[in-house]
Design an enzyme around this catalytic site. Structure first.
Site, short mmCIF file in Angstrom:
data_model
loop_
_atom_site.label_atom_id
_atom_site.label_comp_id
_atom_site.label_asym_id
_atom_site.label_seq_id
_atom_site.Cartn_x
_atom_site.Cartn_y
_atom_site.Cartn_z
N TRP A 101 -6.02 5.27 -6.10
CA TRP A 101 -4.67 4.71 -5.95
C TRP A 101 -4.68 3.48 -5.04
CZ3 TRP A 101 -1.26 6.10 -9.26
CH2 TRP A 101 -1.14 7.43 -9.69
N GLU A 109 2.46 4.96 1.16
CA GLU A 109 2.68 4.70 2.59
C GLU A 109 3.36 5.89 3.26
OE1 GLU A 109 1.88 1.99 4.33
OE2 GLU A 109 1.57 0.42 2.87
N ASP A 136 8.80 13.25 1.95
CA ASP A 136 8.68 14.49 2.73
C ASP A 136 7.91 14.26 4.03
OD1 ASP A 136 9.82 15.92 0.60
OD2 ASP A 136 7.87 16.32 -0.33
P1 TGC Z 1 -2.24 13.43 13.75
O1 TGC Z 1 -3.07 14.47 14.43
O2 TGC Z 1 -0.74 13.50 13.86
O3 TGC Z 1 -2.69 11.98 14.27
C1 TGC Z 1 -4.06 11.60 14.33
C2 TGC Z 1 -4.14 10.49 15.34
O4 TGC Z 1 -3.40 9.35 14.89
C3 TGC Z 1 -2.36 9.04 15.82
N1 TGC Z 1 -1.21 8.60 15.02
C4 TGC Z 1 -0.87 7.33 14.87
N2 TGC Z 1 -1.38 6.22 15.41
C5 TGC Z 1 -0.82 5.06 15.08
N3 TGC Z 1 0.21 4.97 14.20
C6 TGC Z 1 0.75 6.07 13.64
N4 TGC Z 1 1.75 5.96 12.74
C7 TGC Z 1 0.21 7.33 13.96
N5 TGC Z 1 0.47 8.61 13.58
C8 TGC Z 1 -0.41 9.38 14.24
C9 TGC Z 1 -2.13 10.31 16.59
O5 TGC Z 1 -1.57 10.04 17.84
C10 TGC Z 1 -3.53 10.85 16.69
O6 TGC Z 1 -4.22 10.12 17.67
P2 TGC Z 1 -5.37 10.81 18.57
O7 TGC Z 1 -5.80 9.72 19.50
O8 TGC Z 1 -4.67 11.95 19.25
O9 TGC Z 1 -6.43 11.25 17.63
O10 TGC Z 1 -2.70 13.34 12.24
P3 TGC Z 1 -2.52 14.36 11.05
O11 TGC Z 1 -3.86 14.53 10.43
O12 TGC Z 1 -1.79 15.59 11.50
O13 TGC Z 1 -1.62 13.53 10.02
C11 TGC Z 1 -0.38 13.07 10.37
C12 TGC Z 1 0.35 12.43 9.16
C13 TGC Z 1 0.58 13.46 8.07
C14 TGC Z 1 1.68 11.95 9.68
C15 TGC Z 1 -0.44 11.24 8.64
O14 TGC Z 1 -1.69 11.55 8.28
C16 TGC Z 1 0.27 10.48 7.54
O15 TGC Z 1 1.01 9.56 7.86
N6 TGC Z 1 0.05 10.82 6.21
C17 TGC Z 1 0.54 10.00 5.12
C18 TGC Z 1 -0.60 9.22 4.53
C19 TGC Z 1 -0.21 7.83 4.11
O16 TGC Z 1 0.80 7.30 4.48
N7 TGC Z 1 -1.08 7.20 3.35
C20 TGC Z 1 -0.85 5.85 2.97
C21 TGC Z 1 -2.08 5.27 2.30
S1 TGC Z 1 -2.03 3.50 2.17
C22 TGC Z 1 -0.86 3.21 1.02
O17 TGC Z 1 -0.18 4.03 0.52
C23 TGC Z 1 -0.72 1.80 0.64
S2 TGC Z 1 0.44 1.49 -0.59
C24 TGC Z 1 0.47 -0.13 -0.36
C25 TGC Z 1 1.32 -0.92 -1.22
O18 TGC Z 1 0.97 -1.15 -2.39
O19 TGC Z 1 2.34 -1.47 -0.65
P1 FAD Z 2 -0.03 14.62 -2.14
O1 FAD Z 2 -0.47 14.38 -0.73
O2 FAD Z 2 -0.88 15.50 -2.98
O3 FAD Z 2 1.45 15.19 -2.11
C1 FAD Z 2 2.04 15.83 -3.22
C2 FAD Z 2 3.40 16.40 -2.78
O4 FAD Z 2 3.20 17.36 -1.72
C3 FAD Z 2 4.31 15.32 -2.21
O5 FAD Z 2 5.64 15.57 -2.61
C4 FAD Z 2 4.19 15.50 -0.71
O6 FAD Z 2 5.35 15.09 0.00
C5 FAD Z 2 3.99 17.01 -0.61
N1 FAD Z 2 3.29 17.39 0.62
C6 FAD Z 2 2.02 17.06 1.01
N2 FAD Z 2 1.75 17.57 2.21
C7 FAD Z 2 2.87 18.23 2.62
C8 FAD Z 2 3.23 18.97 3.80
N3 FAD Z 2 2.40 19.10 4.84
N4 FAD Z 2 4.45 19.51 3.85
C9 FAD Z 2 5.35 19.37 2.84
N5 FAD Z 2 5.08 18.70 1.69
C10 FAD Z 2 3.85 18.13 1.60
N6 FAD Z 2 -3.35 4.51 -0.90
C11 FAD Z 2 -4.21 3.70 -0.24
O7 FAD Z 2 -5.00 4.15 0.59
N7 FAD Z 2 -4.20 2.36 -0.47
C12 FAD Z 2 -3.37 1.78 -1.37
O8 FAD Z 2 -3.39 0.56 -1.53
C13 FAD Z 2 -2.47 2.62 -2.11
N8 FAD Z 2 -1.68 2.09 -3.09
C14 FAD Z 2 -0.92 2.92 -3.88
C15 FAD Z 2 -0.24 2.41 -4.98
C16 FAD Z 2 0.49 3.26 -5.82
C17 FAD Z 2 1.18 2.71 -7.02
C18 FAD Z 2 0.57 4.64 -5.50
C19 FAD Z 2 1.39 5.56 -6.37
C20 FAD Z 2 -0.10 5.15 -4.42
C21 FAD Z 2 -0.87 4.31 -3.61
N9 FAD Z 2 -1.64 4.82 -2.53
C22 FAD Z 2 -2.49 4.01 -1.83
C23 FAD Z 2 -1.71 6.27 -2.32
C24 FAD Z 2 -0.48 6.86 -1.61
O9 FAD Z 2 -0.48 6.54 -0.26
C25 FAD Z 2 -0.50 8.36 -1.86
O10 FAD Z 2 -0.16 8.58 -3.21
C26 FAD Z 2 0.45 9.11 -0.95
O11 FAD Z 2 0.03 9.03 0.40
C27 FAD Z 2 0.62 10.57 -1.35
O12 FAD Z 2 -0.60 11.18 -1.59
P2 FAD Z 2 -0.84 12.02 -2.97
O13 FAD Z 2 -0.42 11.16 -4.10
O14 FAD Z 2 -2.23 12.52 -2.92
O15 FAD Z 2 0.18 13.20 -2.88
#
Ligand code: TGC
Ligand code: FAD
Length: 392
Positions: free
Chosen positions: A169, A371, A375
């Site tokens: 992704w 991002e 949830d």
């Molecule tokens: P957790 O134990 O809470 O935290 C681990 C360490 O990270 C620190 N931390 C942060 N630091 C900076 N900024 C933040 N927003 C931070 N949130 C947490 C935290 O203090 C800790 O530090 P340390 O020093 O104590 O180790 O971590 P966790 O494993 O329990 O996970 C927390 C959770 C679920 C909130 C986090 O993993 C999360 O945000 N999950 C969502 C994943 C996500 O957003 N993926 C995005 C992938 S990139 C993408 O989607 C690009 S799309 C781009 C596009 O096309 O526009």
């Molecule tokens: P999952 O984590 O499997 O989640 C599935 C469902 O379970 C969701 O509804 C979620 O809210 C729920 N869920 C998961 N954990 C919990 C919990 N603890 N409690 C309650 N509910 C929960 N990623 C990158 O790294 N780089 C990129 O450039 C990037 N670009 C993207 C572009 C597109 C078009 C898309 C669709 C995604 C992209 N992503 C990228 C990935 C994106 O960040 C993930 O899809 C997103 O973080 C969710 O992960 P997942 O799809 O594996 O869903």
């Protein structure tokens, strides 16, 4: 082809808070979009391809690294400027904003913050100019919301690192020149590495079949014994906090961007409602349609105020990750609701590509997931206010 008649909506006179420079940045982006992007965006969406010829123009309007210092090729702008740019881009298409925000906040930002001076000089000017396109590899097939569980890893082989694993992704992956990849070392600690196209064992297959964000290319990153030079590790920060801090910057951009998508839907629906006649008068004269439109501008205005304040806090370096989560979650949800309501105001015309509403609606389904899902952001707020972790 539809003429792009968009005009901004500023119900609470927030333009008074903008500087002349802010307005210039916004208006330049808007003019470029109307001339170069609006005429081709429906076609790009239908074809499922990012229009690469736009990269030069995107660079020229400051779309790559707007807040990165000028010494590295960025525009050295403030966070409100960055937000306004994201709003204009997503007003046109979420995929266009994605290309810009990934490059700025997920590729340039970590190199700027955590890279060496040599790495900054090597990559940032080229990324700012659009000569290089980058992508950000955090998500894996089995680790999306929980990136800390990642299995992509590298081993120290003396004069290089050996990288193995897969990311999924990944926006811009299919044509990116470089990837900022997050992987675990032998002790399980997460680090960022810059992986360059052409390194042996590194491939970027395209992901197909998306009904959303079609004007943005998405792919996988596969690492099969890739030899990464040691100088490509970003030494400034390790641990999950490093990639999450980049997400803070990108999520902030999305908070502004989503308002753009909502504004476009509202703008189109308002104009249509005033022109479309049924039962002998404009449908804008019926209370049910007014309810939809009045609620739309109310929600947009609330989001604008929330996000402007967040921008001020970011300018001062005081915005917390939880405040950013609240804005990202609220604004994307708000935009999806407005897209659905706007589509209904257009009746049957709402479903065809003469109008942008269905495209925004489909795009926003990605935006509400990437991002951090809707949830996950709620749980971040929940943890912030209660002190209790409900993730696991
Ligand atoms: P957790 O134990 O809470 O935290 C681990 C360490 O990270 C620190 N931390 C942060 N630091 C900076 N900024 C933040 N927003 C931070 N949130 C947490 C935290 O203090 C800790 O530090 P340390 O020093 O104590 O180790 O971590 P966790 O494993 O329990 O996970 C927390 C959770 C679920 C909130 C986090 O993993 C999360 O945000 N999950 C969502 C994943 C996500 O957003 N993926 C995005 C992938 S990139 C993408 O989607 C690009 S799309 C781009 C596009 O096309 O526009
Ligand atoms: P999952 O984590 O499997 O989640 C599935 C469902 O379970 C969701 O509804 C979620 O809210 C729920 N869920 C998961 N954990 C919990 C919990 N603890 N409690 C309650 N509910 C929960 N990623 C990158 O790294 N780089 C990129 O450039 C990037 N670009 C993207 C572009 C597109 C078009 C898309 C669709 C995604 C992209 N992503 C990228 C990935 C994106 O960040 C993930 O899809 C997103 O973080 C969710 O992960 P997942 O799809 O594996 O869903």
């Amino acid at each position: 082809m539809r003429t792009d008649l968009y005009q901004g909506h500023d119900y609470y006179q927030m333009d008074e808070w903008l500087t002349e420079e802010h307005k210039l940045i916004r208006d330049t982006a808007r003019a470029w979009i109307k001339k170069e992007v609006s005429p081709i965006i429906e076609d790009a969406f239908e074809q499922g391809k990012f229009p690469k010829h736009l990269i030069k123009g995107l660079a020229e309007i400051g779309g790559f690294g707007p807040y990165i210092p000028e010494q590295y090729g960025g525009a050295g702008l403030d966070q409100i400027s960055y937000g306004l740019l994201m709003q204009e881009l997503e007003r046109c298409d979420s995929g266009l904003r994605s290309t810009s925000s990934v490059q700025s906040s997920l590729v340039m930002y970590p190199i700027w913050k955590y890279g060496t001076e040599e790495q900054r000089m090597k990559y940032l000017p080229k990324l700012a100019a659009g000569e290089f396109i980058g992508c950000f590899g955090l998500t894996e097939p089995d680790h999306g919301s929980n990136p800390g569980g990642m299995i992509t890893n590298f081993k120290d082989k003396g004069d290089h690192y050996l990288l193995n694993g897969a990311k999924m992704w990944i926006s811009n992956a299919p044509f990116a020149d470089i990837a900022v990849v997050w992987a675990k070392d032998e002790s399980g600690r997460i680090h960022g590495l810059v992986v360059e196209r052409g390194m042996e064992g590194f491939t970027t297959p395209t992901m197909t079949g998306k009904w959303s964000l079609r004007a943005s290319d998405t792919g996988e990153l596969i690492f099969d014994n890739v030899k990464v030079p040691k100088e490509n590790l970003l030494p400034g920060r390790s641990g999950l906090g490093a990639p999450l801090s980049c997400l803070d910057s990108a999520r902030y951009g999305i908070a502004w961007g989503a308002i753009g998508a909502a504004l476009d839907c509202y703008d189109v629906a308002l104009r249509y409602a005033k022109e479309r006649q049924q039962f002998g008068k404009p449908i804008a004269g019926f209370q049910l349609q007014q309810k939809k439109l009045a609620e739309m501008i109310t929600e947009i205005t609330k989001a604008q105020l929330l996000t402007f304040r967040l921008g001020q806090l970011r300018n001062d370096g005081r915005a917390t990750s939880a405040q950013i989560s609240m804005a990202k979650r609220n604004n994307v949800d708000m935009a999806i609701h407005i897209a659905r309501e706007a589509r209904q105001i257009l009746g049957g015309m709402g479903i065809i590509n003469e109008y942008p509403i269905m495209r925004h609606m489909m795009n926003l389904e990605s935006v509400i997931t990437y991002e951090g899902t809707h949830d996950i952001h709620l749980l971040i707020t929940g943890m912030d206010i209660t002190g209790e972790n409900a993730f696991s």
